[in-house]
Motif scaffolding. Structure first.
Motif, mmCIF file in Angstrom:
data_model
loop_
_atom_site.group_PDB
_atom_site.id
_atom_site.type_symbol
_atom_site.label_atom_id
_atom_site.label_comp_id
_atom_site.label_asym_id
_atom_site.label_seq_id
_atom_site.Cartn_x
_atom_site.Cartn_y
_atom_site.Cartn_z
ATOM 1 N N ARG A 32 3.194 -3.169 -4.930
ATOM 2 C CA ARG A 32 1.868 -2.626 -4.627
ATOM 3 C C ARG A 32 0.960 -2.568 -5.851
ATOM 4 O O ARG A 32 -0.175 -2.109 -5.764
ATOM 5 N N VAL A 50 -3.088 3.589 -9.013
ATOM 6 C CA VAL A 50 -3.660 4.417 -7.954
ATOM 7 C C VAL A 50 -3.263 3.811 -6.618
ATOM 8 O O VAL A 50 -3.490 2.621 -6.376
ATOM 9 N N LEU A 51 -2.637 4.610 -5.761
ATOM 10 C CA LEU A 51 -2.287 4.168 -4.409
ATOM 11 C C LEU A 51 -3.360 4.639 -3.435
ATOM 12 O O LEU A 51 -3.844 5.765 -3.522
ATOM 13 N N HIS A 52 -3.741 3.754 -2.512
ATOM 14 C CA HIS A 52 -4.722 4.056 -1.482
ATOM 15 C C HIS A 52 -4.019 4.117 -0.128
ATOM 16 O O HIS A 52 -2.909 3.589 0.025
ATOM 17 N N PRO A 53 -4.630 4.722 0.888
ATOM 18 C CA PRO A 53 -3.979 4.794 2.208
ATOM 19 C C PRO A 53 -3.522 3.440 2.741
ATOM 20 O O PRO A 53 -2.441 3.337 3.317
ATOM 21 N N ASP A 54 -4.312 2.379 2.528
ATOM 22 C CA ASP A 54 -3.898 1.059 3.017
ATOM 23 C C ASP A 54 -2.592 0.587 2.370
ATOM 24 O O ASP A 54 -1.862 -0.212 2.939
ATOM 25 N N ASP A 55 -2.299 1.070 1.157
ATOM 26 C CA ASP A 55 -1.035 0.707 0.496
ATOM 27 C C ASP A 55 0.171 1.283 1.229
ATOM 28 O O ASP A 55 1.294 0.821 1.046
ATOM 29 N N HIS A 97 -5.547 2.817 10.015
ATOM 30 C CA HIS A 97 -6.382 2.208 8.969
ATOM 31 C C HIS A 97 -6.636 0.759 9.324
ATOM 32 O O HIS A 97 -5.803 0.095 9.902
ATOM 33 N N HIS A 99 -6.728 -2.887 7.995
ATOM 34 C CA HIS A 99 -5.974 -3.488 6.906
ATOM 35 C C HIS A 99 -6.540 -4.834 6.583
ATOM 36 O O HIS A 99 -6.954 -5.580 7.395
#
Length: 99
Positions: A32, A50-55, A97, A99
């Motif tokens: 990721r 930084v991790l995002h919700p889509d990750d 989400h 994607h």
């Protein structure tokens, strides 16, 4: 990370994510993020991801991208075979989400 040698070093730092409690079968871990870092002798550098919700999203049984509540494991290292750090976190609410 710290360069303990006597030469400038280049290192690729990789971040992998594992969905520990998913309702569908997922990969063991997914890359990721990654960053190439150049470090002078004796220097210490901090790498931030930084991790995002889509990750965190996966295709559920209805073929919709969603983030399921549950445990996730973050693994950081030089490769998937050379993990230096593992930490877990928990997502407490679901969300769909794009994607």
């Amino acid at each position: 990370m710290k360069n303990t040698g006597d030469r400038i070093g280049d290192q690729v730092v990789q971040l992998y994510l594992k969905d520990v409690e998913s309702s569908v079968t997922t990969y063991e871990s997914v890359l990721r993020g990654f960053e190439r870092v150049s470090i002078r002798p004796g220097e210490t550098k901090t790498v931030q991801f930084v991790l995002h919700p889509d990750d965190l999203a996966l295709l559920d049984k209805e073929m919709k991208w969603t983030v399921e509540p549950g445990k996730f494991q973050v693994m950081i290292g030089n490769s998937s075979e050379d993990i230096k750090l593992k930490k877990e976190f928990t997502v407490t609410g679901p969300g769909q989400h794009s994607h």
